[in-house]
Design a protein around this motif. Structure first.
Motif, short mmCIF file in Angstrom:
data_model
loop_
_atom_site.label_atom_id
_atom_site.label_comp_id
_atom_site.label_asym_id
_atom_site.label_seq_id
_atom_site.Cartn_x
_atom_site.Cartn_y
_atom_site.Cartn_z
N VAL A 49 6.31 -4.34 5.95
CA VAL A 49 7.54 -3.58 6.18
C VAL A 49 8.46 -3.82 5.00
CG1 VAL A 49 9.59 -3.29 7.63
CG2 VAL A 49 7.33 -3.68 8.69
N VAL A 50 8.97 -2.75 4.44
CA VAL A 50 9.88 -2.82 3.30
C VAL A 50 11.20 -2.17 3.71
CG1 VAL A 50 10.28 -2.19 0.90
CG2 VAL A 50 7.95 -2.68 1.69
N CYS A 51 12.30 -2.87 3.53
CA CYS A 51 13.62 -2.34 3.91
C CYS A 51 14.50 -2.17 2.66
CB CYS A 51 14.30 -3.29 4.89
SG CYS A 51 13.38 -3.55 6.43
N ASN A 52 15.34 -1.14 2.72
CA ASN A 52 16.32 -0.87 1.64
C ASN A 52 15.64 -0.76 0.28
OD1 ASN A 52 18.69 -1.08 3.39
ND2 ASN A 52 18.16 -3.26 3.50
N ASP A 53 14.51 -0.05 0.27
CA ASP A 53 13.75 0.11 -0.97
C ASP A 53 14.31 1.29 -1.76
OD1 ASP A 53 11.86 0.01 -2.94
OD2 ASP A 53 10.27 0.94 -1.76
N GLN A 54 14.82 1.01 -2.95
CA GLN A 54 15.37 2.05 -3.81
C GLN A 54 14.41 2.43 -4.94
OE1 GLN A 54 18.33 3.39 -2.89
NE2 GLN A 54 18.23 1.92 -1.17
N ASP A 55 13.22 1.86 -4.89
CA ASP A 55 12.24 2.09 -5.96
C ASP A 55 11.62 3.48 -5.80
OD1 ASP A 55 10.31 1.93 -7.92
OD2 ASP A 55 9.56 -0.03 -7.30
N SER A 56 11.53 4.22 -6.88
CA SER A 56 10.97 5.58 -6.85
C SER A 56 9.47 5.60 -7.13
CB SER A 56 11.69 6.46 -7.88
OG SER A 56 11.53 5.94 -9.19
N ASP A 57 8.84 4.44 -7.33
CA ASP A 57 7.41 4.36 -7.61
C ASP A 57 6.63 4.74 -6.36
OD1 ASP A 57 4.82 3.74 -8.34
OD2 ASP A 57 5.36 1.86 -9.34
N VAL A 58 5.86 5.83 -6.42
CA VAL A 58 5.11 6.30 -5.25
C VAL A 58 3.71 5.68 -5.18
CG1 VAL A 58 6.37 8.46 -5.14
CG2 VAL A 58 4.23 8.34 -6.45
N ARG A 59 3.29 4.98 -6.22
CA ARG A 59 1.93 4.43 -6.25
C ARG A 59 1.82 3.12 -5.49
NH1 ARG A 59 0.85 3.33 -12.28
NH2 ARG A 59 2.97 2.52 -12.02
N ARG A 60 2.90 2.36 -5.45
CA ARG A 60 2.81 0.99 -4.95
C ARG A 60 4.19 0.49 -4.55
NH1 ARG A 60 1.72 -0.77 -11.18
NH2 ARG A 60 3.90 -0.87 -11.85
N VAL A 61 4.18 -0.67 -3.86
CA VAL A 61 5.42 -1.39 -3.56
C VAL A 61 5.64 -2.40 -4.68
CG1 VAL A 61 6.53 -3.02 -1.99
CG2 VAL A 61 5.18 -1.13 -1.07
N ASN A 62 6.82 -2.39 -5.25
CA ASN A 62 7.15 -3.33 -6.31
C ASN A 62 8.10 -4.40 -5.77
OD1 ASN A 62 5.87 -2.18 -8.83
ND2 ASN A 62 7.04 -0.41 -8.18
N GLY A 63 7.68 -5.65 -5.85
CA GLY A 63 8.47 -6.74 -5.33
C GLY A 63 8.02 -7.15 -3.94
N ALA A 64 8.73 -8.10 -3.37
CA ALA A 64 8.32 -8.69 -2.10
C ALA A 64 8.73 -7.82 -0.91
CB ALA A 64 8.94 -10.07 -1.95
N PRO A 65 7.79 -7.47 -0.02
CA PRO A 65 8.16 -6.83 1.24
C PRO A 65 9.00 -7.78 2.08
CG PRO A 65 5.81 -6.58 0.79
CD PRO A 65 6.33 -7.59 -0.18
N ASP A 66 9.70 -7.23 3.06
CA ASP A 66 10.49 -8.06 3.95
C ASP A 66 9.62 -8.76 4.99
OD1 ASP A 66 13.66 -7.31 3.58
OD2 ASP A 66 12.34 -5.65 3.06
N PHE A 67 8.55 -8.09 5.41
CA PHE A 67 7.72 -8.58 6.53
C PHE A 67 6.26 -8.27 6.22
CE2 PHE A 67 5.66 -7.49 10.62
CZ PHE A 67 5.87 -8.65 11.34
N ILE A 68 5.40 -9.26 6.43
CA ILE A 68 3.97 -9.10 6.16
C ILE A 68 3.14 -9.69 7.29
CG2 ILE A 68 2.06 -9.94 4.71
CD1 ILE A 68 3.79 -9.58 2.27
N ILE A 69 2.05 -9.00 7.64
CA ILE A 69 1.05 -9.54 8.56
C ILE A 69 -0.29 -9.54 7.86
CG2 ILE A 69 -0.18 -9.28 10.75
CD1 ILE A 69 2.21 -7.81 11.88
N GLU A 70 -1.01 -10.65 7.94
CA GLU A 70 -2.39 -10.72 7.49
C GLU A 70 -3.26 -11.06 8.70
OE1 GLU A 70 -3.40 -9.77 4.70
OE2 GLU A 70 -2.06 -10.35 3.06
N ILE A 71 -4.39 -10.35 8.84
CA ILE A 71 -5.36 -10.60 9.90
C ILE A 71 -6.50 -11.41 9.29
CG2 ILE A 71 -6.93 -9.55 11.56
CD1 ILE A 71 -5.13 -6.99 11.33
N LEU A 72 -6.72 -12.60 9.82
CA LEU A 72 -7.73 -13.48 9.26
C LEU A 72 -9.14 -12.96 9.51
CD1 LEU A 72 -6.51 -17.09 10.14
CD2 LEU A 72 -6.07 -15.74 8.08
N SER A 73 -10.00 -13.22 8.55
CA SER A 73 -11.44 -13.00 8.69
C SER A 73 -12.11 -14.17 8.00
CB SER A 73 -11.85 -11.68 8.05
OG SER A 73 -11.67 -11.74 6.65
#
Length: 274
Positions: A173-197
């Motif tokens: 989850v990314v909040c208050n993102d002002q970045d115009s890059d449509v390819r990727r998220v730049n910088g740290a997201p606010d919230f992350i979930i990883e599912i272990l395998s």
């Protein structure tokens, strides 16, 4: 066998917390805390052996860096790219950049962390079902917060805003993102979930935990379908982690508890895959 003092020094050298050591050794957290606090005066030999193995892996005679400890864990399932095709070579591990990342074939899914490529196995049906259930429960809450956006893997995240790291968290989850890059998220997201395998356990629990903390991620969840637990790290406050089961409703900290994920409902829907 190493002394408690030597184990304590080793743990400090590796940057491990008691909870990290408990996770990889299999020793209960309370026991680890008592051993290193000196409360347990004569720990059982089996306990000491498990702690020693976790701290020095297979080579008790030669202390190594935390990165090498993780490398040992990866040898059992979490694989850095070792013998890739012509696209890249193991001898360059640690020096790869985003230019190399984007030069890979589209069908090859990897993460780039501090210049090292990590292969990502195709997700299982259980993993995909968990990803779907998590995103479905989070989406309505995110919809009520137009300043935030929900993304699921595969989604490139240039975590450190440099050219040496590109990760693909399962849920972000990314909040208050002002970045115009449509390819990727730049910088740290606010919230992350990883599912272990089996192939990502050590990477998600240790390497990525530290990367996310240092990059400025505010909250990090580790969902473990094998143990049916959820580990919640409030990285913003750097507080002690919370541990939940798949019978709990887990509050999303960055929403001040407004959002919750009902893992009991998720468990009912994924049980056939367990």
């Amino acid at each position: 066998m190493y002394t408690i003092a030597e184990m304590k020094a080793r743990k400090t050298e590796l940057g491990m917390t008691n909870e990290m050591l408990a996770e990889i050794s299999g020793v209960p957290l309370g026991t680890v805390q008592k051993v290193f606090a000196g409360i347990t005066k004569s720990p059982r030999m089996a306990t000491l052996a498990a702690l020693e193995k976790a701290l020095w892996s297979q080579d008790a005679a030669s202390p190594r860096s935390y990165a090498n400890l993780l490398k040992d864990s990866r040898a059992e399932g979490d694989h850095a790219v070792a013998e890739p095709p012509a696209a890249f070579r193991a001898s360059r591990q640690g020096s790869y950049t985003l230019e190399d990342y984007y030069a890979l074939p589209d069908e090859r899914r990897v993460e780039l962390i501090d210049g090292v490529f990590y292969d990502m196995a195709a997700p299982t049906k259980l993993h995909q079902r968990l990803l779907l259930e998590l995103s479905q429960q989070l989406y309505p809450c995110v919809e009520n917060h137009p300043e935030c956006e929900l993304f699921i893997a595969p989604c490139d995240v240039r975590l450190d805003n440099d050219d040496r790291t590109m990760v693909q968290p399962d849920v972000l989850v990314v909040c208050n993102d002002q970045d115009s890059d449509v390819r990727r998220v730049n910088g740290a997201p606010d919230f992350i979930i990883e599912i272990l395998s089996p192939s990502t356990r050590s990477k998600d629990m240790f390497l990525k935990l530290n990367k996310y903390r240092n990059a400025g991620v505010r909250e990090y969840w580790i969902v473990d379908p094998d143990k049916l637990i959820v580990l919640v790290y409030d990285l913003e406050k750097d507080s002690f982690r919370e541990k939940y089961s798949f019978s709990d409703e887990v509050p999303v900290g960055i929403s001040e508890g407004e959002c919750r994920v009902d893992f009991k409902k998720i468990l009912a829907r994924i049980r056939k895959y367990l």
